[in-house]
Design a protein around this motif. Structure first.
Motif, PDB file in Angstrom:
ATOM      1  N   GLY A  44       0.648   2.960 -14.683  1.00 26.33           N
ATOM      2  CA  GLY A  44       1.794   2.075 -14.888  1.00 26.33           C
ATOM      3  C   GLY A  44       2.070   1.116 -13.753  1.00 26.33           C
ATOM      4  O   GLY A  44       2.670   0.065 -13.973  1.00 26.33           O
ATOM      5  N   ASP A  45       1.643   1.447 -12.562  1.00 29.37           N
ATOM      6  CA  ASP A  45       1.946   0.544 -11.444  1.00 29.37           C
ATOM      7  C   ASP A  45       0.738  -0.322 -11.065  1.00 29.37           C
ATOM      8  O   ASP A  45       0.635  -0.758  -9.928  1.00 29.37           O
ATOM      9  CB  ASP A  45       2.472   1.324 -10.239  1.00 29.37           C
ATOM     10  CG  ASP A  45       1.437   2.276  -9.673  1.00 29.37           C
ATOM     11  OD1 ASP A  45       0.440   2.568 -10.361  1.00 29.37           O
ATOM     12  OD2 ASP A  45       1.621   2.737  -8.539  1.00 29.37           O
ATOM     13  N   LYS A  99       1.319  -4.298 -15.621  1.00 31.93           N
ATOM     14  CA  LYS A  99       1.579  -5.733 -15.677  1.00 31.93           C
ATOM     15  C   LYS A  99       0.367  -6.441 -16.267  1.00 31.93           C
ATOM     16  O   LYS A  99      -0.752  -6.266 -15.783  1.00 31.93           O
ATOM     17  CB  LYS A  99       1.824  -6.236 -14.263  1.00 31.93           C
ATOM     18  CG  LYS A  99       2.100  -7.713 -14.152  1.00 31.93           C
ATOM     19  CD  LYS A  99       2.164  -8.186 -12.712  1.00 31.93           C
ATOM     20  CE  LYS A  99       3.422  -7.751 -12.015  1.00 31.93           C
ATOM     21  NZ  LYS A  99       4.644  -8.360 -12.558  1.00 31.93           N
ATOM     22  N   GLU A 149      -6.185 -13.212  -5.691  1.00 29.22           N
ATOM     23  CA  GLU A 149      -4.716 -13.309  -5.613  1.00 29.22           C
ATOM     24  C   GLU A 149      -4.027 -11.955  -5.691  1.00 29.22           C
ATOM     25  O   GLU A 149      -2.872 -11.831  -5.316  1.00 29.22           O
ATOM     26  CB  GLU A 149      -4.211 -14.154  -6.789  1.00 29.22           C
ATOM     27  CG  GLU A 149      -4.273 -15.616  -6.529  1.00 29.22           C
ATOM     28  CD  GLU A 149      -3.072 -16.305  -7.172  1.00 29.22           C
ATOM     29  OE1 GLU A 149      -2.148 -15.619  -7.636  1.00 29.22           O
ATOM     30  OE2 GLU A 149      -3.091 -17.535  -7.221  1.00 29.22           O
ATOM     31  N   TRP A 150      -4.703 -10.992  -6.306  1.00 30.48           N
ATOM     32  CA  TRP A 150      -4.070  -9.691  -6.528  1.00 30.48           C
ATOM     33  C   TRP A 150      -4.840  -8.615  -5.771  1.00 30.48           C
ATOM     34  O   TRP A 150      -5.754  -8.007  -6.313  1.00 30.48           O
ATOM     35  CB  TRP A 150      -4.032  -9.387  -8.033  1.00 30.48           C
ATOM     36  CG  TRP A 150      -3.128 -10.318  -8.780  1.00 30.48           C
ATOM     37  CD1 TRP A 150      -3.470 -11.510  -9.327  1.00 30.48           C
ATOM     38  CD2 TRP A 150      -1.730 -10.146  -9.058  1.00 30.48           C
ATOM     39  NE1 TRP A 150      -2.383 -12.103  -9.931  1.00 30.48           N
ATOM     40  CE2 TRP A 150      -1.294 -11.284  -9.782  1.00 30.48           C
ATOM     41  CE3 TRP A 150      -0.787  -9.146  -8.772  1.00 30.48           C
ATOM     42  CZ2 TRP A 150       0.023 -11.450 -10.224  1.00 30.48           C
ATOM     43  CZ3 TRP A 150       0.527  -9.312  -9.201  1.00 30.48           C
ATOM     44  CH2 TRP A 150       0.915 -10.447  -9.909  1.00 30.48           C
ATOM     45  N   PRO A 151      -4.427  -8.357  -4.522  1.00 35.41           N
ATOM     46  CA  PRO A 151      -5.152  -7.382  -3.706  1.00 35.41           C
ATOM     47  C   PRO A 151      -5.002  -5.962  -4.259  1.00 35.41           C
ATOM     48  O   PRO A 151      -4.124  -5.690  -5.063  1.00 35.41           O
ATOM     49  CB  PRO A 151      -4.472  -7.491  -2.342  1.00 35.41           C
ATOM     50  CG  PRO A 151      -3.114  -8.030  -2.631  1.00 35.41           C
ATOM     51  CD  PRO A 151      -3.256  -8.913  -3.845  1.00 35.41           C
ATOM     52  N   VAL A 209       0.779  -2.352  -0.762  1.00 33.28           N
ATOM     53  CA  VAL A 209       1.713  -1.523  -1.529  1.00 33.28           C
ATOM     54  C   VAL A 209       2.756  -2.335  -2.287  1.00 33.28           C
ATOM     55  O   VAL A 209       3.308  -1.891  -3.291  1.00 33.28           O
ATOM     56  CB  VAL A 209       2.368  -0.459  -0.611  1.00 33.28           C
ATOM     57  CG1 VAL A 209       3.380  -1.101   0.324  1.00 33.28           C
ATOM     58  CG2 VAL A 209       3.014   0.644  -1.421  1.00 33.28           C
ATOM     59  N   HIS A 210       3.031  -3.561  -1.827  1.00 36.01           N
ATOM     60  CA  HIS A 210       4.066  -4.366  -2.470  1.00 36.01           C
ATOM     61  C   HIS A 210       3.578  -5.084  -3.729  1.00 36.01           C
ATOM     62  O   HIS A 210       4.371  -5.547  -4.526  1.00 36.01           O
ATOM     63  CB  HIS A 210       4.602  -5.413  -1.478  1.00 36.01           C
ATOM     64  CG  HIS A 210       5.183  -4.792  -0.253  1.00 36.01           C
ATOM     65  ND1 HIS A 210       6.498  -4.438  -0.151  1.00 36.01           N
ATOM     66  CD2 HIS A 210       4.623  -4.404   0.911  1.00 36.01           C
ATOM     67  CE1 HIS A 210       6.734  -3.891   1.030  1.00 36.01           C
ATOM     68  NE2 HIS A 210       5.608  -3.855   1.697  1.00 36.01           N
ATOM     69  N   THR A 211       2.285  -5.200  -3.863  1.00 36.66           N
ATOM     70  CA  THR A 211       1.709  -5.979  -4.958  1.00 36.66           C
ATOM     71  C   THR A 211       1.090  -5.052  -5.998  1.00 36.66           C
ATOM     72  O   THR A 211       0.537  -4.021  -5.660  1.00 36.66           O
ATOM     73  CB  THR A 211       0.618  -6.911  -4.389  1.00 36.66           C
ATOM     74  OG1 THR A 211       1.197  -7.731  -3.399  1.00 36.66           O
ATOM     75  CG2 THR A 211       0.014  -7.780  -5.480  1.00 36.66           C
ATOM     76  N   THR A 212       1.183  -5.433  -7.240  1.00 43.15           N
ATOM     77  CA  THR A 212       0.587  -4.652  -8.324  1.00 43.15           C
ATOM     78  C   THR A 212      -0.934  -4.815  -8.279  1.00 43.15           C
ATOM     79  O   THR A 212      -1.429  -5.915  -8.510  1.00 43.15           O
ATOM     80  CB  THR A 212       1.148  -5.164  -9.664  1.00 43.15           C
ATOM     81  OG1 THR A 212       2.574  -5.156  -9.589  1.00 43.15           O
ATOM     82  CG2 THR A 212       0.708  -4.282 -10.806  1.00 43.15           C
ATOM     83  N   PRO A 213      -1.672  -3.750  -8.007  1.00 43.13           N
ATOM     84  CA  PRO A 213      -3.127  -3.893  -7.896  1.00 43.13           C
ATOM     85  C   PRO A 213      -3.798  -3.882  -9.266  1.00 43.13           C
ATOM     86  O   PRO A 213      -3.401  -3.135 -10.155  1.00 43.13           O
ATOM     87  CB  PRO A 213      -3.525  -2.651  -7.095  1.00 43.13           C
ATOM     88  CG  PRO A 213      -2.492  -1.635  -7.448  1.00 43.13           C
ATOM     89  CD  PRO A 213      -1.209  -2.390  -7.733  1.00 43.13           C
TER      90      PRO A 213
END
Lengths: 340, 340, 340, 340
Positions: free
Chosen positions: A73-74, A101, A123-125, A129-133
């Motif tokens: 989910g994350d 997402k 763009e999506w590392p 921890v702050h970004t949705t991988p």
């Protein structure tokens, strides 16, 4: 002359007969019946590999269950911005995954280019921890514009995903149509190219309601998870033999590809007929059973007057869908009607 | 001699024929077909009221969708501690509602007593932000012990719930069996007694896969929400006519009650036969198509030797389920086998 | 010389003193204390309206709670593709809403143009059960590029949303900086312009950990829902007086705007100094306390050598953030360092 | 004379001073500061083991995050039916886990007996796809009745859980009070007894807002998952140093046990005084800082007249909570008041 969707077509007689034959005496529930076992054997042969599967009764359910098994989910699911999972499933993937997402990527003819995927991955590392991988890449084959991804492109995209530790899902609601067009080995365009899970749809191809989620060896250890999620989502139909029976008849002796090939041929013919109309303009290559075309208003009016069923499409133009049941004379009639 | 479950039985011929008849030409998808419309009219007549409904293909889906429409995720659903929604659906209600809390209440023969509900309501306030407030009461009729709630008890329980602003759901996976036993008006034991939503199951009663979620007038304004959730859960089957056709044949001319009445009669006969065995002890009143009974070991051994299908039950004893298809001679044979 | 983020700055002494003062004797828990009541009165005056609010301790929590109150799980939230809620909150909005879909829209300087919103609304219908309908528009002010939305633009965007029955959220993690730049009435750029819920952040503006979710009159009836979600998310801090005390001191006598004004001035000065470096190029207008700038490599090396804290930015260039605590001499030093 | 809750007490001066000291210059955000690092070292020493942790600002958040790391959404959490996670957190565990089912078990003085757990495990199988399998055992120490689990009982319960492949969580909102009563080694009653995750609360023990989720070695590999969930839930406070500072001061030189020991002693004294009142009846053993007691109506009236703060308790009787700040003379006064 219904070209609205392949879901308005009835079921193919062979599938219906199989279903009637299955209605014989008691049978174990929840997929433990003998027909279900036989279908698994058929699919193992078709895909030249061991595999696991569950049945569902809608493509939305198949896709959402597949994604739920791959995408926590994350995390993020990368898909084309026209993808059915993004545009037409009322957020089922978000629901089943617990809020993953969907990151929509653009591309001509509903195909994602490898460079586009590469840019999105940058763009999506994966480790911030702050970004949705990103955890999952989802490709539709047929795409939502009726085009195909060929083996090389699936491989190129899957390789980019794998290099980031991601999994690959293929939405195959019209997988048979893609295969019939590409004439490739089912194994080559799925697990051998890096696809971990395939949503295989039979409903649009001639079934009453029969879809499957297929786990290839790379993720076969997630089968119990898939079963648990199938149950939890209310998709573990008690009398599963009736879904299995449809699949068995659909797959046997290459019927699935034959029916898809027919539908594809009808679409080609339709496209050919329409493009001869002055002012008509094909919007996407016809590589399956769907024709997206811009038509002059007179043609549209004439078609409506003739009660031809078809839909205007959100981004302009019109969509015509053929099916196993479309007849050459239907195509001839609709083309004639359009010509006025 | 299969008494494992009413889901191991095949479909009733009349339903299968209806399904075959429905396979005729193009039909609108997603429930907009004419058969679906006719079923709605049938149900409105049967329940003497306006209503809305969607179809699903499993009881778990019906219950979970029903609860999702009634219970926001931060509220509680009160149910019996043997309830199918609590014990046998892998947490589908929690999944569909977004995490509603099932509060299990105890009661003899799987029936919740009004005093028990009253005590639970006292424990779970409605207006304290720290506590999960009860929003929904869920009753199974037939219960999980094969017993019924009569009209008066449903009313009494529903009144307690309504006084607290709660809604009432009825899990009617075997609703026809309850009706056939109680011989009451379907309206009296549902909306007139305070039931807002009914999960009506036809699968156990002779269908291949046909369940409905019925919204009575008190919550009919939630129909678009129900449709959205049906779609989002992958339960909006594209070719809905095939589910509708089963319902139409099941409901027409009282067939549903007739089939349920037969199954109930077979269960009574089975119970009568078994209780004559020394040491056998009926665990619950037989008010539907299920017999829960404690049997001496020799009887169990003899039944197994005779290949009779049945299940030991978690809380002791054994469960035998009859269906529309159970024959009097099957019952005679299994009783004879048990007697040794 | 730390310009990494306004969250690396310490708390302003006045806020800390207020917190120490609040540590006096027993106080009601969970927001029922007298300091919390006084803060509500302050905010009502500042925004010239009745309102409701809850406190949280992170901007992510504020945004996610705000969105949870506005966006049901099967709807879409439209936001800029650089929005913090989309890019920097690990899917908190998806989590709190139960799977709402974030639809990212593009626009220069992290601002969404009304035409872009209009086009997106055309793509996402409200009444088609298969598609996720938009329920919420979320705007950041300051934006993620340190720019502002002015009153007219907020109004124009909100009007488009309202015409579709949507609600409007403003992410105001740096709302004070936006106000200090725009010099407009707080009411004019929020509820009077169509904003229903404001996430108001004090942490970046000088607090230890103090954020608020403010419901304006249009959605004040959702306050109990907000409270329930705050609790359910673990954000109802027991000793709420300490958060309230920070807000009280921050808001009193215009301190919040004064501190933000200072931070903004420092950013302007920094931008002014940097742009005089040959090869430097400002990437976005400086309308708050953030400077996004492309710098020649020598300047970057020199800054690193001088131990200046700042971040390279994903889309190129570098970000420098000033705070209430940034001193003119810090700015002078960092500019000097960059000049080499 | 406030005995309502330990959350109405102010913060201990030493903790406040530590917080003020922490307000010095720039510090890395999100837990990467030096104070956070020192607290980790303190806890490693106290628990004689390596461990990982994150901070939160509420016990509800700590519990919900801990459970989210242990219990997948389609599994069950077994807990006492009075457990805070079941009764007082508005369904936060269900929310954070994605719908895990809380199975409430009964037991005297809010303690679960090993036989009760054993019986429940027999009822909830691990390998039946239709049933929610238990994944997690959650124990509160102090319990919700102010009693303790001793080391042997924690071990016995944990062993039963481990034998089923489950994990064990301890809700330690008042863990210091339990330790101060049991006088056991913190390691012995946690990881050495089979506890995988501890929610350690400092707020009730003298902090402003400071809680921790501690992962012991058995589950330390889930630390990145915990961090991701902390962020996704909005509980990754930007300026974490302020939470860390409270913990540091609380833990240093055994202050946490000293303060808890004082609160416990005050509760004992209060219980001793109250039980001398004719008609008063202690409802649970006093093993921490809470007194549950049945009082004659005159005593209650007298206490109310004297403005003593305390709560009537849902299952009868009254609760009085002491804290680090309760003074012997407060206890004397309230006892005197109750005696009339």
């Amino acid at each position: 002359m219904s070209f609205q969707s392949d879901t308005t077509a009835p079921a193919h007689p062979a599938l219906l007969e199989a279903l009637v034959r299955a209605n014989d005496g008691a049978a174990a529930s929840y997929g433990n019946d003998t027909v279900s076992t036989r279908v698994k054997a058929q699919l193992r042969e078709i895909f030249s590999t061991d595999l696991e599967l569950v049945f569902t009764v809608s493509g939305t359910a198949s896709n959402a269950l597949a994604l739920a098994v791959l995408a926590p989910g994350d995390t993020a699911i990368l898909c084309h911005d026209e993808a059915h999972i993004h545009r037409d499933e009322r957020g089922a993937p978000e629901f089943f995954t617990g809020g993953a997402k969907l990151v929509p990527l653009h591309g001509e003819h509903a195909r994602m280019a490898p460079e586009t995927l590469e840019a999105a991955l940058a763009e999506w590392p994966s480790d911030f921890v702050h970004t949705t991988p990103p955890s999952t890449l989802s490709l539709s084959n047929l795409t939502e514009s009726g085009t195909t991804y060929d083996v090389a492109t699936v491989k190129a995209l899957a390789n980019l995903a794998k290099a980031r530790g991601m999994h690959v899902h293929m939405d195959g609601a019209r997988f048979a149509n893609a295969l019939a067009h590409l004439k490739c080995d089912p194994a080559d365009i799925t697990w051998r190219a890096g696809v971990d899970v395939l949503s295989l749809g039979a409903t649009k191809g001639g079934a009453l309601a029969a879809e499957a989620v297929i786990l290839f060896p790379s993720v076969m250890d997630r089968f119990q998870t898939l079963r648990a999620r199938q149950k939890r989502a209310g998709h573990m139909v008690p009398k599963a033999r009736y879904v299995a029976a449809q699949f068995e008849a659909w797959l046997e002796n290459g019927r699935w590809l034959e029916l898809a090939g027919h539908a594809n041929a009808m679409a080609s013919e339709l496209a050919g007929g329409f493009t001869s109309i002055p002012g008509a303009k094909l919007l996407h290559p016809v590589e399956g059973n769907e024709v997206f075309i811009d038509l002059p208003q007179e043609a549209v009016d004439a078609l409506n007057a003739a009660n031809a069923g078809f839909y205007p499409w959100p981004h302009g133009g019109y969509r015509f869908v053929t099916s196993w049941q479309t007849k050459a004379e239907d195509v001839a009639r609709v083309v004639k009607a359009a010509r006025g």
